[in-house]
Design a protein around this motif. Structure first.
Motif, mmCIF file in Angstrom:
data_model
loop_
_atom_site.group_PDB
_atom_site.id
_atom_site.type_symbol
_atom_site.label_atom_id
_atom_site.label_comp_id
_atom_site.label_asym_id
_atom_site.label_seq_id
_atom_site.Cartn_x
_atom_site.Cartn_y
_atom_site.Cartn_z
ATOM 1 N N LYS A 1 0.848 -1.197 0.000
ATOM 2 C CA LYS A 1 0.000 0.000 0.000
ATOM 3 C C LYS A 1 0.885 1.250 0.000
ATOM 4 O O LYS A 1 1.918 1.271 0.686
ATOM 5 N N PRO A 2 0.496 2.280 -0.748
ATOM 6 C CA PRO A 2 1.320 3.498 -0.787
ATOM 7 C C PRO A 2 1.601 4.077 0.603
ATOM 8 O O PRO A 2 2.711 4.525 0.876
ATOM 9 N N GLU A 3 0.616 4.039 1.497
ATOM 10 C CA GLU A 3 0.813 4.584 2.840
ATOM 11 C C GLU A 3 1.759 3.741 3.687
ATOM 12 O O GLU A 3 2.177 4.152 4.774
ATOM 13 N N CYS A 4 2.126 2.550 3.210
ATOM 14 C CA CYS A 4 3.022 1.659 3.960
ATOM 15 C C CYS A 4 4.458 1.694 3.453
ATOM 16 O O CYS A 4 5.328 1.055 4.035
ATOM 17 N N ILE A 5 4.701 2.427 2.387
ATOM 18 C CA ILE A 5 6.064 2.524 1.870
ATOM 19 C C ILE A 5 6.904 3.333 2.849
ATOM 20 O O ILE A 5 6.590 4.483 3.151
ATOM 21 N N GLY A 6 7.922 2.701 3.411
ATOM 22 C CA GLY A 6 8.799 3.347 4.368
ATOM 23 C C GLY A 6 8.174 3.565 5.741
ATOM 24 O O GLY A 6 8.739 4.256 6.572
ATOM 25 N N SER B 1 5.333 0.980 10.829
ATOM 26 C CA SER B 1 4.150 0.505 11.552
ATOM 27 C C SER B 1 3.286 -0.411 10.684
ATOM 28 O O SER B 1 2.418 -1.105 11.198
ATOM 29 N N CYS B 2 3.517 -0.407 9.381
ATOM 30 C CA CYS B 2 2.813 -1.326 8.472
ATOM 31 C C CYS B 2 3.620 -2.617 8.388
ATOM 32 O O CYS B 2 4.753 -2.602 7.921
ATOM 33 N N ALA C 1 0.165 -4.668 5.307
ATOM 34 C CA ALA C 1 0.835 -3.625 4.539
ATOM 35 C C ALA C 1 0.544 -3.741 3.044
ATOM 36 O O ALA C 1 1.016 -2.934 2.259
ATOM 37 N N LEU C 2 -0.266 -4.726 2.661
ATOM 38 C CA LEU C 2 -0.473 -5.028 1.242
ATOM 39 C C LEU C 2 -1.924 -4.843 0.825
ATOM 40 O O LEU C 2 -2.845 -4.996 1.625
ATOM 41 N N SER C 3 -2.115 -4.528 -0.459
ATOM 42 C CA SER C 3 -3.461 -4.516 -1.043
ATOM 43 C C SER C 3 -3.525 -5.654 -2.056
ATOM 44 O O SER C 3 -2.502 -6.081 -2.603
ATOM 45 N N THR D 1 10.570 -1.826 1.585
ATOM 46 C CA THR D 1 10.249 -0.461 1.978
ATOM 47 C C THR D 1 9.924 0.375 0.751
ATOM 48 O O THR D 1 9.865 1.590 0.816
ATOM 49 N N SER D 2 9.730 -0.291 -0.376
ATOM 50 C CA SER D 2 9.385 0.433 -1.605
ATOM 51 C C SER D 2 8.090 -0.155 -2.165
ATOM 52 O O SER D 2 7.424 -0.931 -1.507
ATOM 53 N N ASN D 3 7.748 0.210 -3.376
ATOM 54 C CA ASN D 3 6.512 -0.236 -4.001
ATOM 55 C C ASN D 3 6.648 -1.701 -4.394
ATOM 56 O O ASN D 3 6.889 -2.038 -5.539
#
Length: 133
Positions: free
Chosen positions: A73-78, A81-82, A87-89, A112-114
């Motif tokens: 998920k974009p909000e989980c990159i780096g 806490s995800c 952390a995935l869609s 830690t990336s896409n």
């Protein structure tokens, strides 16, 4: 019933699910795999039995990597806490909240990336799920 013998019927919480491995170009991106899966979808691995089916079919087809559903998920990159599956869609419409078929390689997922998810055969003959760019 599944369309033919290449498929395996799996009973999921949301109902029956037919799973198959298909082949494509030797090197195909995760997004291309998603778009070329139509009319099907790139599947998640709901259970350890689905993981084992992928392992068996990949071995029969001499495949060392198979894309599976899951993109960070974009909000989980780096964002530390995800973690894990949260952390995935997923593009799989029958995705459950707690799939047990993502049998991770050691220290995975670590991205830690896409990142996208792939089932891979490791050099030592073991296999597992890894997150890759």
């Amino acid at each position: 019933m599944c369309p033919n013998i290449r498929y395996k019927m799996n009973m999921r919480e949301s109902g029956p699910w037919c799973l198959a491995l298909t082949t494509g170009p030797v090197c195909m991106s995760h997004s291309k795999a998603i778009s070329s899966s139509l009319p099907g979808v790139l599947s998640e691995l709901e259970t350890p039995e689905e993981f084992e089916f992928v392992k068996m079919r990949a071995n029969e087809m001499n495949k060392y990597g198979v894309w599976v559903a899951g993109i960070r998920k974009p909000e989980c990159i780096g964002n530390s806490s995800c973690q894990g599956i949260n952390a995935l869609s997923f593009s799989d419409p029958f995705h459950s909240d707690n799939p047990t078929g993502y049998l991770w390689n050691p220290n995975q997922p670590d991205g830690t990336s896409n990142d996208c998810l792939v089932w891979i055969m490791n050099p030592d003959g073991s296999c597992g799920i890894d997150d890759v760019p």
